[in-house]
Design an enzyme around this catalytic site. Structure first.
Site, PDB file in Angstrom:
ATOM      1  N   ASP A  11       0.859  -1.186   0.000  1.00 18.57           N
ATOM      2  CA  ASP A  11       0.000   0.000   0.000  1.00 18.57           C
ATOM      3  C   ASP A  11       0.892   1.231   0.000  1.00 18.57           C
ATOM      4  O   ASP A  11       1.788   1.351   0.850  1.00 18.57           O
ATOM      5  CB  ASP A  11      -0.891   0.028   1.246  1.00 18.57           C
ATOM      6  CG  ASP A  11      -1.973  -1.035   1.224  1.00 18.57           C
ATOM      7  OD1 ASP A  11      -2.288  -1.535   0.126  1.00 18.57           O
ATOM      8  OD2 ASP A  11      -2.494  -1.373   2.301  1.00 18.57           O
ATOM      9  N   ASP A 130     -13.485  -4.148  -2.349  1.00 19.11           N
ATOM     10  CA  ASP A 130     -13.385  -3.977  -0.899  1.00 19.11           C
ATOM     11  C   ASP A 130     -14.718  -4.387  -0.287  1.00 19.11           C
ATOM     12  O   ASP A 130     -15.705  -3.647  -0.350  1.00 19.11           O
ATOM     13  CB  ASP A 130     -13.043  -2.528  -0.552  1.00 19.11           C
ATOM     14  CG  ASP A 130     -11.673  -2.123  -1.069  1.00 19.11           C
ATOM     15  OD1 ASP A 130     -10.814  -3.015  -1.228  1.00 19.11           O
ATOM     16  OD2 ASP A 130     -11.457  -0.924  -1.324  1.00 19.11           O
TER      17      ASP A 130
END
EC number: 4.3.2.10
Length: 257
Positions: A11, A130
């Site tokens: 990330d 997600d």
């Protein structure tokens, strides 16, 4: 049988690799290129880079580090973050990325998936989802703009419906990010992944929950996923990729050593 893949996830926020818990409270864990090089040497099959705040803030991945990563590693890698146009996708591929992943932009403009597939071929179009388990309604729901806690919002989509929709539109692969499990290292959500596997005809990557080597074995054996993505266990040295692959091989999981 196709070999299962081990995929470290990096990330990225403001040019650094970060990691949070359940998509919150991100802390810096290192620099992009050295971490990428380390994982390639350790035996990762592929890398995924998410610029986690790009979509929420109307930005796109910084192409400069994409090219630096491409110069340093010899394994495939995928990039995601704010890609909303064919031109933006073309640029990232030209700078060395092997795959493009889209998440929030696809929810805003589902036809983007079809346009990308028509232009570049479905083999390099990955959809990130997600997914959040909502206990109140006992259902899995898709969230958007999750890279910034303040910007995160609910969508109209139930996870299983969105999985079917993105396949119809031409995605080549799905990464299911299980938000409830993210960063807590309690194991992958086998139940949800198995549900998605039953309706997913493209390669499926499990994301969220890896804490032990046994968790990887379980998700490959029980949910039949094609790849397992993890972050904190690799960033913090809890699991060595080479040792993980030897363990999986010893447990009769098809894996590249």
């Amino acid at each position: 049988m196709l070999a299962k893949r081990i995929v470290p996830c990096l990330d990225v926020k403001d040019g650094k690799v970060v990691k949070g818990v359940q998509f919150r409270n991100h802390a810096i864990v290192g620099d992009i290129v050295p971490l990428a090089a380390r994982y390639a040497i350790e035996g990762a099959d592929e890398l995924v880079f998410y610029d986690i705040s790009a979509s929420a803030h109307g930005k796109v991945i910084d192409k400069s580090w994409v090219s630096r990563v491409a110069e340093q590693i010899d394994i495939p890698f995928c990039v995601a973050g704010g890609i909303k146009t064919l031109a933006q996708a073309r640029e990232k591929l030209a700078f060395g990325a092997d795959k493009i992943s889209i998440n929030s932009p696809a929810l805003t403009d589902p036809d983007l998936i079809s346009r990308l597939q028509d232009e570049f071929g479905r083999q390099c179009i990955v959809i990130g989802i997600d997914s959040f388990f909502d206990a109140a309604s006992n259902s899995y729901k898709v969230k958007q703009f999750t890279g910034d806690e303040a910007a995160t919002k609910d969508t109209q989509w139930y996870t299983q419906d969105w999985v079917e929709e993105v396949q119809k539109r031409g995605c080549g692969e799905i990464v299911l990010n299980v938000m409830n499990q993210d960063g807590v290292r309690g194991g992958y959500d086998i139940k949800q992944l198995s549900m998605v596997r039953s309706i997913c005809d493209v390669p499926l990557i499990a994301s969220g929950g890896a804490g032990t080597m046994a968790h990887f074995k379980d998700v490959f054996e029980q949910a039949k996923v094609d790849a397992a993505l993890a972050a904190s266990v690799f960033h913090k040295g809890i699991i060595d990729i080479g040792e993980l692959k030897q363990y999986l091989h010893a447990n009769n999981i098809a894996i590249r050593l």
